[in-house]
Design an enzyme around this catalytic site. Sequence first.
Site, PDB file in Angstrom:
ATOM      1  N   GLU A   1     -12.336  14.457 -40.617  1.00  0.00           N
ATOM      2  CA  GLU A   1     -11.222  14.330 -41.809  1.00  0.00           C
ATOM      3  C   GLU A   1     -11.178  15.845 -42.414  1.00  0.00           C
ATOM      4  O   GLU A   1     -10.339  16.198 -43.103  1.00  0.00           O
ATOM      5  CB  GLU A   1     -11.183  13.143 -42.356  1.00  0.00           C
ATOM      6  CG  GLU A   1     -10.855  11.975 -41.502  1.00  0.00           C
ATOM      7  CD  GLU A   1      -9.606  12.268 -40.805  1.00  0.00           C
ATOM      8  OE1 GLU A   1      -8.619  13.423 -41.080  1.00  0.00           O
ATOM      9  OE2 GLU A   1      -9.392  11.395 -39.877  1.00  0.00           O
TER      10      GLU A   1
ATOM     11  N   HIS B   1      -7.528  18.112 -35.165  1.00  0.00           N
ATOM     12  CA  HIS B   1      -8.220  17.048 -34.656  1.00  0.00           C
ATOM     13  C   HIS B   1      -8.568  17.071 -32.940  1.00  0.00           C
ATOM     14  O   HIS B   1      -9.426  16.502 -32.385  1.00  0.00           O
ATOM     15  CB  HIS B   1      -7.674  15.885 -35.042  1.00  0.00           C
ATOM     16  CG  HIS B   1      -7.927  15.133 -36.161  1.00  0.00           C
ATOM     17  ND1 HIS B   1      -9.571  14.940 -36.914  1.00  0.00           N
ATOM     18  CD2 HIS B   1      -7.249  14.805 -37.258  1.00  0.00           C
ATOM     19  CE1 HIS B   1      -9.311  14.749 -38.020  1.00  0.00           C
ATOM     20  NE2 HIS B   1      -7.926  14.519 -38.402  1.00  0.00           N
TER      21      HIS B   1
ATOM     22  N   HIS C   1      -2.644  19.537 -39.285  1.00  0.00           N
ATOM     23  CA  HIS C   1      -3.849  18.440 -39.432  1.00  0.00           C
ATOM     24  C   HIS C   1      -4.297  17.971 -38.218  1.00  0.00           C
ATOM     25  O   HIS C   1      -5.433  17.666 -37.637  1.00  0.00           O
ATOM     26  CB  HIS C   1      -3.755  17.658 -40.476  1.00  0.00           C
ATOM     27  CG  HIS C   1      -4.666  16.588 -40.782  1.00  0.00           C
ATOM     28  ND1 HIS C   1      -5.473  16.483 -41.849  1.00  0.00           N
ATOM     29  CD2 HIS C   1      -4.980  15.600 -39.873  1.00  0.00           C
ATOM     30  CE1 HIS C   1      -6.342  15.495 -41.699  1.00  0.00           C
ATOM     31  NE2 HIS C   1      -6.055  14.817 -40.861  1.00  0.00           N
ATOM     32  N   GLU C   2      -3.098  17.340 -37.648  1.00  0.00           N
ATOM     33  CA  GLU C   2      -3.598  16.408 -36.153  1.00  0.00           C
ATOM     34  C   GLU C   2      -3.986  17.367 -35.108  1.00  0.00           C
ATOM     35  O   GLU C   2      -4.705  16.914 -34.275  1.00  0.00           O
ATOM     36  CB  GLU C   2      -2.377  15.549 -35.895  1.00  0.00           C
ATOM     37  CG  GLU C   2      -1.791  14.531 -36.952  1.00  0.00           C
ATOM     38  CD  GLU C   2      -2.876  13.588 -37.486  1.00  0.00           C
ATOM     39  OE1 GLU C   2      -3.754  13.354 -36.684  1.00  0.00           O
ATOM     40  OE2 GLU C   2      -2.641  13.326 -38.842  1.00  0.00           O
TER      41      GLU C   2
ATOM     42  N   GLY D   1       0.011   8.381 -42.043  1.00  0.00           N
ATOM     43  CA  GLY D   1       0.831   9.572 -41.948  1.00  0.00           C
ATOM     44  C   GLY D   1       1.080   9.848 -40.700  1.00  0.00           C
ATOM     45  O   GLY D   1       2.038  10.025 -40.037  1.00  0.00           O
ATOM     46  N   ALA D   2      -0.111  10.021 -39.845  1.00  0.00           N
ATOM     47  CA  ALA D   2      -0.151  10.400 -38.375  1.00  0.00           C
ATOM     48  C   ALA D   2      -1.378  10.205 -37.695  1.00  0.00           C
ATOM     49  O   ALA D   2      -2.315  10.124 -38.567  1.00  0.00           O
ATOM     50  CB  ALA D   2       0.115  11.708 -38.184  1.00  0.00           C
ATOM     51  N   MET D   3      -1.585  10.313 -36.606  1.00  0.00           N
ATOM     52  CA  MET D   3      -2.727   9.903 -35.840  1.00  0.00           C
ATOM     53  C   MET D   3      -3.003  10.875 -34.536  1.00  0.00           C
ATOM     54  O   MET D   3      -2.153  11.051 -33.651  1.00  0.00           O
ATOM     55  CB  MET D   3      -2.557   8.367 -35.278  1.00  0.00           C
ATOM     56  CG  MET D   3      -3.928   7.873 -34.447  1.00  0.00           C
ATOM     57  SD  MET D   3      -5.569   8.123 -35.380  1.00  0.00           S
ATOM     58  CE  MET D   3      -6.686   8.263 -34.202  1.00  0.00           C
ATOM     59  N   GLU D   4      -4.219  11.231 -34.389  1.00  0.00           N
ATOM     60  CA  GLU D   4      -4.599  12.465 -33.560  1.00  0.00           C
ATOM     61  C   GLU D   4      -4.772  12.025 -32.132  1.00  0.00           C
ATOM     62  O   GLU D   4      -5.386  12.610 -31.618  1.00  0.00           O
ATOM     63  CB  GLU D   4      -5.736  13.095 -34.029  1.00  0.00           C
ATOM     64  CG  GLU D   4      -6.706  12.343 -34.095  1.00  0.00           C
ATOM     65  CD  GLU D   4      -7.371  11.578 -35.462  1.00  0.00           C
ATOM     66  OE1 GLU D   4      -6.602  11.205 -36.316  1.00  0.00           O
ATOM     67  OE2 GLU D   4      -8.716  11.350 -35.793  1.00  0.00           O
TER      68      GLU D   4
END
Length: 914
Positions: free
Chosen positions: A391, A372, A368-369, A332-335
């Site tokens: 997570e 992180h 969310h990201e 979905g996405a990456m931090e």
Amino acid sequence: MRWLGEMKIWRGLAVAGLVVGVGGVAAGHVEAQRLPGGVRPEHYSLTITPDLKAATFAGSETIDVVLDAPTTTITLNAAEIEFVSVKAVVGAGSGAGTTATATATTNAGVPRLAALARDDGSGGRDDGAGESGSYGVAQTAVVTLDAAKEQATFTFARELPAGRVWLEIAYRGILNDKLRGFYLSKTKARRYGVTQFEATDARRAFPSFDEPALKATFDVTLVVDAEDTAISNMKVVSDTAGPVAGKHTVVFAQTPRMSTYLVAWLVGDFKCSEGKADGVAIRACATPDKVKLTRFALDSAKQTLRDYDRYFGIKYPMAKLDLVAVPDFEAGAMENFGCITFRETELLVDKKDGALSAKKEVAETVAHEMAHQWFGDLVTMAWWDNLWLNEGFATWMETKEAAKAHPKWKYEQDAAVEMDSTMDEDAGRTTRSVRARAETPDEINESFDGIAYGKAGAVIGMVENWVGDEVFRRGVHEYLMEHSYGNATAEDFWNTQARVSGLPVDKVMQSFVAQPGVPLVRFGSGVGEAIPVRQGRFFLAAPTTRPAGNEAWTIPICLKDGGCKLLGPEETMLAGTTGAAFFYANAGDKGYYRTDYSAGQLKAIVANAETGLTVEERIGLLGDRWALMQAGEGSVGEFLDLALGVKADPSATVLESALGKIGAIEARIATDEDRKRLDGVVRREFGGVYAGLGKGGRHESDEHADLRETLFEALGRAGDPMVLAEAVSETNALLAGQKPADAAVVDTAVALVAAKGDAAMYEKMLRVAQTATDPDLKEDALHTLTRFQAPELVARTLEYAVSDAVRSQDRGTLIARLLSRRETQDQAWAFVEQHWAEIERKSTENSGARIVVAAGAFCTVERRDEVANFFAVHPVASAERTLAKSIDSINDCVALRAAQEPELRQWLDAHGGL
Ligand SMILES: [Zn+2]
């Protein structure tokens, strides 16, 4: 990372009881693949020159390392890397190696070109460093590759001394199409070069000590085509033409100390909208045609940054923040630190006209990201076995922040639904503990599951609720302060929380993190102030197939109107429980446990449900009774009585929960004939409720619109002729390009009509899927293709899923959706069996795992054996536990059907079904 693009689907299926989700215990034992140690990287200087047309890149890298002892070999990670030359330089003077105490502000790591120039390449005639005092001694390495371990070993003829050594590496790599490492992403207009390194793929872009605890600083330089831009973790410090005509060189500022998996860069013609919060420059970026859809995410990021600065009590650690939507993206996405990347559907939404569900998703993913950036990036788990620290925290924080920013969007209710499905997943025989062995890249990849996210997030939420928001926040602040720019373990987190709160947080968290499974707490009828209580591990399986679990937990039990009590593993009485109108033992639905009550207690709860329980508590009650029925306690008829009892519930989420479980009864228990009778009951019981809601008006509330939509869907599925007629007219209007008469139900109408839809409608939907520029609309259209049930159209969708017209990130999802629905699963399975080689070749790793999950929706012994045999012959990477879980799920369904089918028939006879 966030898997929401997929989790949305899994969550829906899990709520319907069709799929229990991914996760399980590692069955095999694979040799550890960690680096041997003794070498500490301190700084990387990377110059990357991609050739997008040829799908290759050239890399030139200097790694400053410190050797603990003299050695002739150095081993690091590399995968699909072709080494051109490797040299080690020792004893360099003032011109190099000032990184011994590298921090966020130290400027270090200048490439030692002078030293390189003095090496003759043979390693045999190096100059002594002493002569000039500023040049090092260079030695060329022999490189041996271990492809299976994704490692390279450099061997030197003469021993390297302990202390500082500079590794000078020239290499070449490929821009792959598997959406990991440094990879190629394409639009109709052009190609992009982008990165995704978590968990173990930085090694595909640069040879590295690719483990989360081996933090270092990074200087990134990108040499790109004159018309292209480049984005990385840090701000650009210089951008100059050259080194050859048609190129320019973009140099980024040095990063703070961070893990390799958080490094990122992107090359292409991205365009951004720009803002600022708390002095930090924030950009939201996309391909040029979609930059207009970045405003909502930018606003979310601005608010979130201000909120997090205050919450953590630590300022956002980077000088800028970029959020970039990437056309091809697996998760979905990456931090990535300072440079978050997203699947387009997770970042882009029309600020004015976008669907509420799309906006909710974007706000939550951004939250969310960004969580992180502190939890994961600033402080990182020491190893992947504690992935939950990243997570679980981000999953809990995303709901907290999104709910604060958008109080009307009911995120807490979504969290209650999610915890219910997580507990179902965790009640399987093959579940795993939150902290679990993860040594190989396959094991690490598979640990990004509902346990690391959903369970860990729920446990963190339970602890916060127990110790209090502000106390918990102080504990978070202390923990982050103690480990900034470093690494931490589970103990570090709960010991700090225990110290700050003065409560045994360590005992509670240890029991939930180290042990697998979900507790069931049973309450007996008590007299006076004490209630008898028993706890044990709960299994979502018939008594005959249930193993003995001897786990026991320390659980904060929070009573409705009665405060929280800590229940230790040995305790059999819950003291001080009088005072409330009725006994309910999971206030706010914050506790990660199932409950069972005495007959009298349950009667009082049900009688008070609509007036005395919150929405989240009603969702929890339904979930607990549903789970107990599946475990062989209580009958499906009793559950149906409870579900019909909430038919007039004012909350759409409660109704959805009840109707989803009725849908699961149809899919998992009912025969074809009983399904028709149960449909009749649904029409009779819910038809009047729907009619009573009336039509939507211009001033309709979101809740009212949600209620109408939920009932519209249930009645449509149950074959209500009025609803179906309305669905047809809404769909026809939409396909004719007219405004929907009832915007609240139009999406559901299309899905209902598609189930019986013909080739002409299919063509129209396919065209939307192919031409829509709005990512949300495009995804909806793509998913609608999987709703068509005519065999020739199912075949077309399957063929389409493996064609080049579909992005590889979407293939697995399309096939999985067809495979998980009763009406299309047989045809989809036959296709998977026949076309596996093609599916596997064209898919990303996670696509395969998605298909394995969906195969768990079957409910016969024959299919179970077919699935088991097929994947034994065709093993799917990172899906060993997932397969075990799917097989369990089929077994449980078979047992459930055998136990409850006669019960259902009896109930239908008594309740006039049809
Ligand atoms: Zn995450």
